[in-house]
Design a protein around this motif. Structure first.
Motif, PDB file in Angstrom:
ATOM      1  N   VAL A   1       0.976  -0.790   0.060  1.00 33.97           N
ATOM      2  CA  VAL A   1      -0.127   0.279   0.548  1.00 33.97           C
ATOM      3  C   VAL A   1       0.800   1.325  -0.162  1.00 33.97           C
ATOM      4  CG1 VAL A   1      -1.466   1.149   1.607  1.00 33.97           C
ATOM      5  CG2 VAL A   1      -2.252  -0.775   1.103  1.00 33.97           C
ATOM      6  N   LEU A   2       0.341   1.904  -0.788  1.00 32.64           N
ATOM      7  CA  LEU A   2       0.937   2.990  -0.925  1.00 32.64           C
ATOM      8  C   LEU A   2       0.660   4.693  -0.043  1.00 32.64           C
ATOM      9  CD1 LEU A   2       3.126   2.976  -4.545  1.00 32.64           C
ATOM     10  CD2 LEU A   2       4.285   2.467  -1.744  1.00 32.64           C
ATOM     11  N   GLY A   3       1.377   5.469   0.653  1.00 35.42           N
ATOM     12  CA  GLY A   3       0.333   6.797   0.451  1.00 35.42           C
ATOM     13  C   GLY A   3       0.787   6.846   2.110  1.00 35.42           C
ATOM     14  N   SER A   4       0.714   7.446   3.766  1.00 31.18           N
ATOM     15  CA  SER A   4       0.836   7.682   4.388  1.00 31.18           C
ATOM     16  C   SER A   4      -0.394   8.396   5.338  1.00 31.18           C
ATOM     17  CB  SER A   4       2.469   8.252   5.041  1.00 31.18           C
ATOM     18  OG  SER A   4       1.811  10.075   4.255  1.00 31.18           O
ATOM     19  N   GLY A   5      -1.403   8.850   5.681  1.00 34.81           N
ATOM     20  CA  GLY A   5      -2.508   9.154   6.010  1.00 34.81           C
ATOM     21  C   GLY A   5      -3.096   8.090   6.340  1.00 34.81           C
ATOM     22  N   GLY A   6      -4.792   8.450   6.883  1.00 31.03           N
ATOM     23  CA  GLY A   6      -5.311   8.081   7.523  1.00 31.03           C
ATOM     24  C   GLY A   6      -5.856   6.904   6.669  1.00 31.03           C
ATOM     25  N   ARG A   7      -5.789   6.861   5.358  1.00 34.74           N
ATOM     26  CA  ARG A   7      -6.610   6.073   4.624  1.00 34.74           C
ATOM     27  C   ARG A   7      -6.600   5.595   4.984  1.00 34.74           C
ATOM     28  NH1 ARG A   7      -7.018   9.811  -0.630  1.00 34.74           N
ATOM     29  NH2 ARG A   7      -4.458   9.713  -0.007  1.00 34.74           N
ATOM     30  N   GLU A   8      -4.883   5.322   4.607  1.00 29.19           N
ATOM     31  CA  GLU A   8      -4.077   4.409   4.522  1.00 29.19           C
ATOM     32  C   GLU A   8      -3.793   3.483   5.347  1.00 29.19           C
ATOM     33  OE1 GLU A   8      -3.137   6.926   3.198  1.00 29.19           O
ATOM     34  OE2 GLU A   8      -3.636   6.833   0.805  1.00 29.19           O
ATOM     35  N   HIS A   9      -3.603   4.526   6.128  1.00 29.96           N
ATOM     36  CA  HIS A   9      -3.805   3.015   7.373  1.00 29.96           C
ATOM     37  C   HIS A   9      -5.417   1.937   7.349  1.00 29.96           C
ATOM     38  CE1 HIS A   9      -4.134   2.365  12.709  1.00 29.96           C
ATOM     39  NE2 HIS A   9      -3.544   1.368  11.472  1.00 29.96           N
ATOM     40  N   ALA A  10      -7.053   2.942   7.143  1.00 30.92           N
ATOM     41  CA  ALA A  10      -7.909   2.051   7.120  1.00 30.92           C
ATOM     42  C   ALA A  10      -7.936   1.185   6.396  1.00 30.92           C
ATOM     43  CB  ALA A  10      -8.728   3.473   6.541  1.00 30.92           C
ATOM     44  N   LEU A  11      -7.236   1.494   4.739  1.00 27.40           N
ATOM     45  CA  LEU A  11      -6.958   0.345   4.575  1.00 27.40           C
ATOM     46  C   LEU A  11      -5.877  -0.474   4.744  1.00 27.40           C
ATOM     47  CD1 LEU A  11      -6.709   2.551   0.881  1.00 27.40           C
ATOM     48  CD2 LEU A  11      -8.629   1.608   1.182  1.00 27.40           C
ATOM     49  N   CYS A  12      -4.845  -0.724   4.572  1.00 32.23           N
ATOM     50  CA  CYS A  12      -4.253  -1.716   5.557  1.00 32.23           C
ATOM     51  C   CYS A  12      -5.252  -2.443   6.852  1.00 32.23           C
ATOM     52  CB  CYS A  12      -2.791  -0.994   6.406  1.00 32.23           C
ATOM     53  SG  CYS A  12      -1.249  -0.219   5.135  1.00 32.23           S
ATOM     54  N   TRP A  13      -5.727  -1.786   6.844  1.00 28.99           N
ATOM     55  CA  TRP A  13      -6.792  -2.628   8.781  1.00 28.99           C
ATOM     56  C   TRP A  13      -7.559  -3.236   7.880  1.00 28.99           C
ATOM     57  CZ3 TRP A  13     -11.910  -1.815   9.737  1.00 28.99           C
ATOM     58  CH2 TRP A  13     -12.351  -2.073  10.649  1.00 28.99           C
ATOM     59  N   LYS A  14      -7.571  -3.086   6.531  1.00 35.55           N
ATOM     60  CA  LYS A  14      -9.055  -3.997   6.606  1.00 35.55           C
ATOM     61  C   LYS A  14      -8.155  -4.874   5.695  1.00 35.55           C
ATOM     62  CE  LYS A  14     -13.246  -5.419   4.587  1.00 35.55           C
ATOM     63  NZ  LYS A  14     -13.769  -5.839   5.619  1.00 35.55           N
TER      64      LYS A  14
ATOM     65  N   GLN B   1     -20.217  11.342   3.955  1.00 34.50           N
ATOM     66  CA  GLN B   1     -20.583  12.503   3.947  1.00 34.50           C
ATOM     67  C   GLN B   1     -19.710  13.503   4.749  1.00 34.50           C
ATOM     68  OE1 GLN B   1     -23.709  15.490   6.027  1.00 34.50           O
ATOM     69  NE2 GLN B   1     -24.043  15.784   3.734  1.00 34.50           N
ATOM     70  N   ASP B   2     -18.689  14.448   4.322  1.00 30.54           N
ATOM     71  CA  ASP B   2     -17.188  14.768   5.275  1.00 30.54           C
ATOM     72  C   ASP B   2     -17.560  16.037   5.635  1.00 30.54           C
ATOM     73  OD1 ASP B   2     -14.833  15.194   5.053  1.00 30.54           O
ATOM     74  OD2 ASP B   2     -14.540  15.578   2.452  1.00 30.54           O
ATOM     75  N   HIS B   3     -16.512  16.803   6.115  1.00 30.46           N
ATOM     76  CA  HIS B   3     -16.749  18.401   7.046  1.00 30.46           C
ATOM     77  C   HIS B   3     -15.503  18.091   6.633  1.00 30.46           C
ATOM     78  CE1 HIS B   3     -19.883  14.911   9.117  1.00 30.46           C
ATOM     79  NE2 HIS B   3     -19.928  15.736   9.545  1.00 30.46           N
ATOM     80  N   LYS B   4     -15.982  19.721   5.612  1.00 28.82           N
ATOM     81  CA  LYS B   4     -14.557  20.059   4.985  1.00 28.82           C
ATOM     82  C   LYS B   4     -13.990  20.800   5.650  1.00 28.82           C
ATOM     83  CE  LYS B   4     -13.642  18.272   0.664  1.00 28.82           C
ATOM     84  NZ  LYS B   4     -15.834  18.026  -0.149  1.00 28.82           N
ATOM     85  N   ARG B   5     -14.891  21.977   7.126  1.00 26.44           N
ATOM     86  CA  ARG B   5     -14.017  23.856   7.197  1.00 26.44           C
ATOM     87  C   ARG B   5     -13.744  22.908   8.614  1.00 26.44           C
ATOM     88  NH1 ARG B   5     -16.190  28.394   5.889  1.00 26.44           N
ATOM     89  NH2 ARG B   5     -17.714  27.875   3.704  1.00 26.44           N
TER      90      ARG B   5
ATOM     91  N   MET C   1     -12.855  17.488   8.363  1.00 31.03           N
ATOM     92  CA  MET C   1     -12.376  16.929   9.134  1.00 31.03           C
ATOM     93  C   MET C   1     -12.839  16.454  10.460  1.00 31.03           C
ATOM     94  SD  MET C   1     -10.238  19.037  10.022  1.00 31.03           S
ATOM     95  CE  MET C   1     -10.443  19.642  12.079  1.00 31.03           C
ATOM     96  N   GLY C   2     -14.156  15.088   9.761  1.00 34.89           N
ATOM     97  CA  GLY C   2     -14.996  14.056   9.822  1.00 34.89           C
ATOM     98  C   GLY C   2     -15.429  13.427   8.952  1.00 34.89           C
ATOM     99  N   ALA C   3     -16.308  12.693   9.479  1.00 39.61           N
ATOM    100  CA  ALA C   3     -16.963  11.795   7.791  1.00 39.61           C
ATOM    101  C   ALA C   3     -18.158  10.682   8.388  1.00 39.61           C
ATOM    102  CB  ALA C   3     -16.163  10.993   6.550  1.00 39.61           C
TER     103      ALA C   3
ATOM    104  N   PRO D   1     -11.371  12.040   5.154  1.00 40.27           N
ATOM    105  CA  PRO D   1     -11.679  10.697   6.028  1.00 40.27           C
ATOM    106  C   PRO D   1     -12.661   9.565   5.504  1.00 40.27           C
ATOM    107  CG  PRO D   1     -12.531  11.922   6.733  1.00 40.27           C
ATOM    108  CD  PRO D   1     -12.007  13.296   5.387  1.00 40.27           C
ATOM    109  N   GLU D   2     -13.613   9.636   4.523  1.00 42.00           N
ATOM    110  CA  GLU D   2     -13.779   9.040   4.302  1.00 42.00           C
ATOM    111  C   GLU D   2     -13.778   7.269   3.737  1.00 42.00           C
ATOM    112  OE1 GLU D   2     -13.326  11.917   2.017  1.00 42.00           O
ATOM    113  OE2 GLU D   2     -15.331  12.539   1.012  1.00 42.00           O
ATOM    114  N   ALA D   3     -12.365   6.669   3.784  1.00 47.65           N
ATOM    115  CA  ALA D   3     -12.282   5.609   3.539  1.00 47.65           C
ATOM    116  C   ALA D   3     -12.368   4.864   4.629  1.00 47.65           C
ATOM    117  CB  ALA D   3     -10.936   5.497   3.181  1.00 47.65           C
TER     118      ALA D   3
END
Ligand code: AMP
Ligand code: GLY
Length: 434
Positions: A10-23, A215-219, A232-234, A295-297
């Protein structure tokens, strides 16, 4: 699947990549999981390795040396840069579109032109590569108006202007190089009103499997105040995306996009993330992203019951027939904890303790900008740092659980929004009262 267990990168370093790795780490097909460069959280489910995603030959060599059978490319930059093409060229399955198809995220003007060609509902627009015609076009538009740098700008290239002066300043700001090459062109767009939703589809070039809504919360601030952020959350699912709206989105936005891309000889494979505006005239496309949302992933992975790996591999190999994904009826919600100052300047290296948090199947802390130090401590290394993610029967229940989790985290230099999921919780309350 020919081989039952294989190595995955898996390439990347964000929360998305942790969630993908976890799954992915839970997959019966996963032999050994690598993440490059990863973060303090991926280190607990994968082996973090140092790899430069811009060095395509280096990535290919790593895959050869470590018998990697599937590369999952998390962020957009390496996709737009053609890493998936290079890997596929070397017969290494890569999840994510090639450079030509990744233009759906890489160039806003490209996508607007495609929408015009295929009659896809979206905001009216003009596309410019010089200031004078852009200023002249702007003078004839109504306010508010949206000015966007054409290329990748890490989510910062969109300027919403309430006055003509602000619009003219935005045009100059972009053409003066505020976003570097990403601002060599710009798009001026009609301002759309409505509620936004994120919709994800898995694609193999021809077929599309709808994934889930979120749904994301961009502000940055409570009640959707302050500057835009990466999110900032989803929460998922987003009930505002009714089955009827999902069908309409598939028919009027997703299918025509995939058909046009295929007809042009640049079929889209991977996950297509449609940012939608649910306007009084129906769903309209705000933008496409060529990757999972962050953070939707995190909320999608929390709700996905099926093994993810066969689906990713099938998309990478261009044949999704037979892939059927099951989603939990539960809701999932994630709260982003960010470093004080984000999305402006913030300190790095501050200490975090997760010792007080009891993670279980209903509560997982995905890491984004963290590093596990050799001393055993955890430090913050980015703007968005932790994603406290919970499941519940309702979004309200998931929210309560996530905020209990946030309260157990000891990080003096972090902050988070206190109202993630508020729109859906209002809807749940209204339904309960009926
Ligand atoms: P984008 O990066 O294109 O998704 O834009 C970031 C955010 O800007 C979106 O999530 C919307 O909140 C807002 N935005 C972008 N384009 C428009 C538009 N045409 N009308 C209203 N809001 C927009
Ligand atoms: N959450 C917005 C994005 O991933 O672009």
């Amino acid at each position: 699947m020919t081989q039952t267990k294989f190595n995955i990168l898996v390439l990347g370093s964000g929360g998305r990549e942790h969630a993908l790795c976890w799954k992915i780490a839970q997959s019966q097909h996963c032999a050994h999981l690598f993440c490059a460069p990863g973060n303090g959280g991926t280190a607990s489910v994968a082996e973090n390795v140092v790899l430069d995603a811009t060095d395509h030959d280096g990535v290919v060599a790593f895959c050869r040396d470590h018998a990697i059978a599937l590369v999952v490319i998390g962020p957009e930059a390496p996709l737009v840069d053609g890493l998936a093409d290079t890997l596929q060229h070397h017969n290494i399955a890569a999840f994510g579109p090639g450079a030509a198809a990744a233009q759906l995220e890489g160039s806003k003007g490209f996508t607007k032109d495609l929408c015009a060609e295929a009659n896809i509902p979206t905001a009216a627009y003009g596309r410019f590569n010089a200031a004078a015609p852009a200023h002249a076009y702007l003078d004839k538009q109504a306010l508010p108006i949206v000015i966007k740098a054409d290329g990748l700008a890490a989510g910062k290239g969109v300027i919403i202007c309430d006055t003509m002066d602000a619009g003219h300043d935005a045009i100059d700001y972009i053409f003066d190089g505020a976003f570097g090459d990403a601002g060599a062109e710009l798009v001026i767009e009609e301002f759309m009103t409505g509620e936004e939703a994120s919709f994800f589809v898995l694609c193999d070039g021809t077929n599309a499997v709808p994934l889930a809504t979120a749904q994301d919360h961009k502000r940055v601030g409570d009640a959707d105040t302050g500057p835009n952020t990466g999110g900032m959350g989803a929460y998922s699912p987003a009930s505002i995306m009714t089955p009827q709206l999902v069908a309409q989105t598939m028919d009027t936005i997703i299918r025509p996009t995939l058909d046009t891309m295929a007809a042009r000889g640049t079929p889209y494979c991977g996950v297509l993330y449609a940012g939608l505006m649910l306007t009084p005239d129906g769903p309209k496309l705000v933008e496409y992203n060529c990757r999972f949302g962050d953070p939707e992933a995190q909320v999608l992975m929390m709700r996905l019951e099926t093994d993810l790996v066969p689906a990713l591999l099938a998309a990478a190999k261009g044949d999704l027939s037979g892939i059927d994904l099951t989603w939990s009826q539960d809701a999932a919600l994630t709260v982003v904890m960010a470093a004080r100052g984000y999305p402006g300047n913030y300190d790095k290296g501050t200490q975090i303790s997760l010792d007080g948090v009891n993670e279980d199947s209903q509560l997982v802390v995905f890491h984004a900008g963290t590093r596990a130090e050799t001393s055993g401590t955890l430090t913050a290394q980015g703007g968005r740092v932790l994603n406290v993610t919970a499941r519940g029967k309702t979004v309200a229940q998931a929210q309560t659980k996530a905020y209990v989790g946030c309260g157990k985290i000891d990080w003096a230099d972090g902050f988070y929004r206190k109202d993630i999921g508020w729109r859906e919780i209002e809807r749940e309350k209204n339904l309960g009262e009926k």
